[in-house]
Design an enzyme around this catalytic site. Structure first.
Site, PDB file in Angstrom:
ATOM      1  N   ASN A 232       0.848  -1.193   0.000  1.00 52.25           N
ATOM      2  CA  ASN A 232       0.000   0.000   0.000  1.00 52.25           C
ATOM      3  C   ASN A 232       0.885   1.244   0.000  1.00 52.25           C
ATOM      4  O   ASN A 232       2.110   1.136  -0.063  1.00 52.25           O
ATOM      5  CB  ASN A 232      -0.943  -0.022   1.208  1.00 52.25           C
ATOM      6  N   PRO A 329      -2.336 -12.406  10.049  1.00 49.45           N
ATOM      7  CA  PRO A 329      -2.678 -12.224  11.471  1.00 49.45           C
ATOM      8  C   PRO A 329      -2.908 -10.749  11.752  1.00 49.45           C
ATOM      9  O   PRO A 329      -2.312  -9.894  11.088  1.00 49.45           O
ATOM     10  CB  PRO A 329      -1.420 -12.724  12.204  1.00 49.45           C
ATOM     11  N   ASP A 330      -3.792 -10.446  12.691  1.00 49.50           N
ATOM     12  CA  ASP A 330      -4.006  -9.043  13.071  1.00 49.50           C
ATOM     13  C   ASP A 330      -3.096  -8.723  14.260  1.00 49.50           C
ATOM     14  O   ASP A 330      -3.322  -9.182  15.380  1.00 49.50           O
ATOM     15  CB  ASP A 330      -5.475  -8.796  13.437  1.00 49.50           C
ATOM     16  N   VAL A 332      -2.256  -5.883  15.978  1.00 49.93           N
ATOM     17  CA  VAL A 332      -2.780  -5.084  17.088  1.00 49.93           C
ATOM     18  C   VAL A 332      -3.719  -5.933  17.947  1.00 49.93           C
ATOM     19  O   VAL A 332      -3.643  -5.917  19.184  1.00 49.93           O
ATOM     20  CB  VAL A 332      -3.495  -3.826  16.531  1.00 49.93           C
TER      21      VAL A 332
HETATM   22  O1  PMT Z   1       2.727   5.999   6.697  1.00 48.54           O
HETATM   23  P1  PMT Z   1       2.116   7.319   6.273  1.00 48.54           P
HETATM   24  O2  PMT Z   1       2.328   7.574   4.803  1.00 48.54           O
HETATM   25  O3  PMT Z   1       2.585   8.457   7.111  1.00 48.54           O
HETATM   26  O4  PMT Z   1       0.542   7.222   6.462  1.00 48.54           O
HETATM   27  C1  PMT Z   1       0.012   7.107   7.734  1.00 48.54           C
HETATM   28  C2  PMT Z   1      -1.121   6.072   7.769  1.00 48.54           C
HETATM   29  C3  PMT Z   1      -2.284   6.588   6.952  1.00 48.54           C
HETATM   30  C4  PMT Z   1      -0.645   4.727   7.223  1.00 48.54           C
HETATM   31  C5  PMT Z   1      -1.484   5.946   9.294  1.00 48.54           C
HETATM   32  O5  PMT Z   1      -1.964   7.154   9.747  1.00 48.54           O
HETATM   33  C6  PMT Z   1      -2.576   4.888   9.483  1.00 48.54           C
HETATM   34  O6  PMT Z   1      -3.762   5.153   9.384  1.00 48.54           O
HETATM   35  N1  PMT Z   1      -2.152   3.633   9.784  1.00 48.54           N
HETATM   36  C7  PMT Z   1      -3.043   2.460   9.892  1.00 48.54           C
HETATM   37  C8  PMT Z   1      -3.379   1.980   8.524  1.00 48.54           C
HETATM   38  C9  PMT Z   1      -4.253   0.741   8.541  1.00 48.54           C
HETATM   39  O7  PMT Z   1      -3.806  -0.283   8.164  1.00 48.54           O
HETATM   40  O8  PMT Z   1      -5.426   0.889   9.084  1.00 48.54           O
HETATM   41  P2  PMT Z   1      -6.509  -0.332   9.197  1.00 48.54           P
HETATM   42  O9  PMT Z   1      -7.754   0.382   9.440  1.00 48.54           O
HETATM   43  O10 PMT Z   1      -6.404  -1.218   8.025  1.00 48.54           O
HETATM   44  O11 PMT Z   1      -6.029  -1.124  10.450  1.00 48.54           O
HETATM   45  C10 PMT Z   1      -6.496  -0.868  11.762  1.00 48.54           C
HETATM   46  C11 PMT Z   1      -5.424  -1.115  12.779  1.00 48.54           C
HETATM   47  O12 PMT Z   1      -5.091  -2.493  12.798  1.00 48.54           O
HETATM   48  C12 PMT Z   1      -4.121  -0.393  12.526  1.00 48.54           C
HETATM   49  O13 PMT Z   1      -3.607  -0.006  13.785  1.00 48.54           O
HETATM   50  C13 PMT Z   1      -3.222  -1.431  11.888  1.00 48.54           C
HETATM   51  O14 PMT Z   1      -1.848  -1.206  12.184  1.00 48.54           O
HETATM   52  C14 PMT Z   1      -3.718  -2.678  12.571  1.00 48.54           C
HETATM   53  N2  PMT Z   1      -3.591  -3.908  11.763  1.00 48.54           N
HETATM   54  C15 PMT Z   1      -4.248  -4.067  10.596  1.00 48.54           C
HETATM   55  C16 PMT Z   1      -4.166  -5.260   9.925  1.00 48.54           C
HETATM   56  C17 PMT Z   1      -3.355  -6.293  10.444  1.00 48.54           C
HETATM   57  N3  PMT Z   1      -3.224  -7.446   9.827  1.00 48.54           N
HETATM   58  N4  PMT Z   1      -2.686  -6.091  11.588  1.00 48.54           N
HETATM   59  C18 PMT Z   1      -2.800  -4.935  12.250  1.00 48.54           C
HETATM   60  O15 PMT Z   1      -2.163  -4.745  13.320  1.00 48.54           O
END
Ligand code: PMT
Length: 433
Positions: A232, A329-330, A332
């Site tokens: 991404n 795997p997730d 967080v």
């Molecule tokens: O890196 P930059 O260019 O500065 O951009 C910043 C950002 C937009 C990437 C950052 O601000 C941001 O939003 N990061 C989280 C992006 C994301 O993956 O969001 P999500 O909604 O898909 O995931 C939710 C949460 O679960 C996040 O904390 C993510 O790290 C976590 N996750 C998701 C999937 C996974 N398999 N494992 C995880 O831990």
């Protein structure tokens, strides 16, 4: 600007490896026109000899409280009265503890207790000793007792550790001593900052000194074959800004980073990973040693079920290619499910219904707080220097929130750190113990 010229300075040296810098300090004090007398603790003499200091100052060096010969000259009470400034450099953790508790068990501590002079110290010790709550409490006590603490600086230490604890360099100390106390801090490096890189956006506050913070940042790459991957647009800027902000506040920061083109912030320990599985392994490895875990990485939700051993070839027979993906795997959620576990903060990158989706993730992944950002807005989010966020956190059975307007990721990071620190301070002990 007050001048050091003509000032009567009592230089106290305690038993640290940084004592070698005291010789240069004594020389610079003399060069600035000070009258300098040196008092060394017993341990200090194993690092540098009294003779060296005597040669540099032209004065006999005092080492013992019970020295009849020295008392026959200027007695220790006279010496305490003589001093206009007491400068202890280096000040070890042990000396700080003794001074904070009013001990008078050797010449230096006795002089400090008996003198009404301006008191300044340059702490120097191993970074873990400096971060220890006992030392931090002693530092706070010393400040309330009127001591001015200059440093310590951050960086590589004689013991091989990296972190805050280095004695501030003699020329920087002289520059600060030449200023009135109220003028000094804003223009000088805050404690723990590397001597050469004073931060430009930070408040000089070290309110996270004892905390261990782990942050994930950047994208993950999920291999399809030896030359292709799924990923991404995350640049890592948001996560790196957070790492820098926490380090500036004094936290011990571990940054688990996906592939990005960014330099490691000062004082931050970085672990490079490529895929979500590697990121999970690295996160699990340090989870037990983390007080706070922040998932800022844009982790790929899926990976290829099978990674091709050789480059996938296009065929003339088909216009399409089917890949089978399996869920990653997730990270967080896995960290939040541990017991005991750190305070867990996640991010939500959304393009619509930001608050609704973020609330759902906050609950579903068992986090304590979520930073929701609308990544559909031009100039914000992925890859940009700026971002805006809606912070949502649990408050008992309710959820509380704070909106942070568009701003540079560096200042947004500081605002996030502030909120996380408040949350951490109010955290129920059972959640972490
Ligand atoms: O890196 P930059 O260019 O500065 O951009 C910043 C950002 C937009 C990437 C950052 O601000 C941001 O939003 N990061 C989280 C992006 C994301 O993956 O969001 P999500 O909604 O898909 O995931 C939710 C949460 O679960 C996040 O904390 C993510 O790290 C976590 N996750 C998701 C999937 C996974 N398999 N494992 C995880 O831990």
């Amino acid at each position: 600007m007050p001048t050091l010229f003509g000032k009567r300075v009592l230089l106290g040296i305690s038993a640290g490896i940084a004592a070698y810098k005291s010789a240069q300090l004594a020389r610079l004090l003399k060069k600035s026109g000070c009258e300098v007398r040196v008092v060394m603790t017993e341990g200090a003499q194993t690092f540098i000899t009294p003779l060296t200091l005597q040669a540099l100052t032209g004065e006999a060096v005092r080492t013992s409280l019970l020295d009849p010969e020295a008392e026959a000259g200027m007695g220790h009470i006279e010496l305490a009265r003589w001093a206009e400034m007491i400068l202890v450099a280096p000040a070890t953790a042990d000396l700080m503890a003794r001074l904070a508790h009013g001990h008078a068990d050797d010449l230096l501590t006795t002089l400090c207790l008996a003198s009404e002079a301006e008191c300044v110290m340059a702490p120097a010790m191993n970074q873990a000793m400096w971060r220890h709550p006992a030392t931090q409490a002693n530092a706070a006590t010393l400040r309330t007792l009127g001591w001015r603490l200059l440093g310590p600086d951050g960086g590589e230490q004689a013991c091989g550790d990296v972190g805050p604890g280095r004695m501030r360099e003699p020329d920087a100390l002289i520059a600060e001593l030449s200023m009135a106390p109220e003028d000094a801090p804003s223009s000088m490096a805050p404690e723990g900052a590397p001597s050469s890189t004073a931060p430009d956006v930070a408040p000089a506050v070290r309110d996270a000194d004892t905390l261990r913070v782990t942050i994930t940042a950047g994208p993950t790459h999920e291999a399809l074959d030896p030359v292709r991957y799924l990923s991404n647009h995350s640049s890592g800027k948001m996560g790196y800004a957070l790492a820098e902000a926490w380090a500036r506040r004094g936290a011990r920061v571990r940054l688990i980073s996906g592939p990005v083109a960014l330099a490691t912030p000062p004082e931050v320990e970085r672990v490079d990973v490529t895929s979500a599985s590697e990121m999970l392994t690295a996160a699990e490895h340090v989870a037990a040693e983390s007080d706070i875990f922040i998932g800022c990485a844009a982790v790929a939700d899926y990976r290829a079920e099978h990674v091709a051993e050789h480059k996938l070839k296009k065929t003339d027979a088909s216009e399409t290619m089917t890949l089978t993906l399996v869920k990653n795997p997730d990270i967080v959620a896995e960290i939040a499910a541990r017991s005991p576990r750190p305070l867990v903060v996640g991010f939500a990158a959304e393009t619509r219904d930001v608050e609704r989706y973020a609330r759902d993730k906050l609950t579903r992944k068992g986090m304590d707080m979520i930073v929701a950002n609308d990544v559909s807005q031009a100039g914000l989010g992925f890859g940009a220097d700026d971002n805006a966020a809606l912070l949502l956190w649990r408050d008992g059975d309710d959820t509380d929130s704070q909106a942070l307007p568009p701003q540079p990721k560096t200042t947004l990071a500081d605002a996030i750190v502030d909120r996380v620190l408040t949350l951490y301070a109010h955290r129920a002990p059972t959640a972490h113990d």
